[in-house]
Design an enzyme around this catalytic site. Structure first.
Site, PDB file in Angstrom:
ATOM      1  N   LYS A  65       8.024   1.058  -0.781  1.00  0.00           N
ATOM      2  CA  LYS A  65       8.330   0.326  -2.021  1.00  0.00           C
ATOM      3  C   LYS A  65       9.462   0.999  -2.794  1.00  0.00           C
ATOM      4  CE  LYS A  65       4.184   0.867  -3.492  1.00  0.00           C
ATOM      5  NZ  LYS A  65       3.754   1.661  -2.321  1.00  0.00           N
ATOM      6  N   CYS A  90      -2.149   0.693   9.210  1.00  0.00           N
ATOM      7  CA  CYS A  90      -3.207   1.696   9.314  1.00  0.00           C
ATOM      8  C   CYS A  90      -3.005   2.454  10.627  1.00  0.00           C
ATOM      9  CB  CYS A  90      -4.554   0.972   9.301  1.00  0.00           C
ATOM     10  SG  CYS A  90      -6.002   2.031   9.475  1.00  0.00           S
ATOM     11  N   ALA A 146       0.846  -1.194   0.000  1.00  0.00           N
ATOM     12  CA  ALA A 146       0.000   0.000   0.000  1.00  0.00           C
ATOM     13  C   ALA A 146       0.886   1.249   0.000  1.00  0.00           C
ATOM     14  CB  ALA A 146      -0.911  -0.017   1.228  1.00  0.00           C
ATOM     15  N   GLU A 182       6.750   1.816  -9.634  1.00  0.00           N
ATOM     16  CA  GLU A 182       5.377   2.178 -10.029  1.00  0.00           C
ATOM     17  C   GLU A 182       4.866   1.290 -11.174  1.00  0.00           C
ATOM     18  OE1 GLU A 182       3.746   4.045  -8.124  1.00  0.00           O
ATOM     19  OE2 GLU A 182       5.209   5.342  -7.138  1.00  0.00           O
ATOM     20  N   CYS A 183       5.214   0.010 -11.100  1.00  0.00           N
ATOM     21  CA  CYS A 183       4.908  -0.926 -12.193  1.00  0.00           C
ATOM     22  C   CYS A 183       3.413  -1.145 -12.404  1.00  0.00           C
ATOM     23  CB  CYS A 183       5.620  -2.245 -11.959  1.00  0.00           C
ATOM     24  SG  CYS A 183       5.097  -3.041 -10.442  1.00  0.00           S
TER      25      CYS A 183
END
Length: 194
Positions: A15, A143, A10, A86-87
């Site tokens: 990432k 979260c 997320a 951002e694949c």
């Protein structure tokens, strides 16, 4: 044996930071990295990959009409590894071209990106990676309630969760927040009851 890797998470799960760290690790060992991203991601400029924690590196921006396999063969065949950020924004054909590089050229390809959009629908590139990747790894984040975040909630200017609109809207912390599914649903429900 080379593999096609998909590392997804997320928003805010680091990432891009992991992609750039991986790039550094390869280069530290004297290997040549071809760092790419889809041209759709222009938030920090088309020719740069930048993480929220401040790491950045120049990259090659790939338009949707570009054949990644042909570009690799014609211009980047001296690369030891391909790292794609951002694949989720790549086309299905482009994911297949990355798969082709792995299969025909024995070059590892590491893809980093989102699994789903703000409505929990798979992105085209992510869907295809789930179908053809050799290795699939979730990069976890949490979260505000402490549970695992899986939803990329889109927010409006008043911090309300958005439930309609175009699948792609480029933005950062001002536009998106990672939430668990329960908190996302509860936020939408509370907004509708006002």
């Amino acid at each position: 044996m080379a593999k096609l890797y998909f590392k997804y998470g997320a928003m805010g799960s680091s990432k891009t930071a992991q992609a750039l760290t991986t790039k550094f690790n390869y280069e530290e060992r004297g290997m040549k990295v071809w760092l790419i991203k889809p041209s759709t991601d222009d938030r920090d400029g088309r020719d740069v990959v930048k993480s929220r924690i401040g790491l950045s590196a120049p990259c090659e921006s790939i338009r949707p009409d570009v054949d990644i396999f042909e570009t690799f063969v014609g211009q980047r065949s001296d690369s030891d590894v391909i790292i794609a950020d951002e694949c989720q924004f790549f086309t299905e054909a482009q994911i297949d071209q990355l798969r082709q590089i792995v299969d025909q050229r024995s070059i590892p390809v590491l893809c980093f990106g989102l699994r789903t959009d703000f409505l929990c629908h798979l992105f085209t590139g992510s869907k295809r990676l789930f179908e053809v990747a050799d290795s699939i790894t979730e990069i976890k984040t949490i979260c505000t309630c402490g549970c695992k975040a899986t939803v990329n909630a889109r927010l409006d200017s008043e911090m309300n969760v958005v439930t309609e609109g175009a699948q792609v809207m480029i933005g950062g912390n001002e536009t998106y927040v990672a939430m668990c599914h329960r908190c996302w649903r509860e936020k939408i429900r509370s907004q509708r009851s006002k």
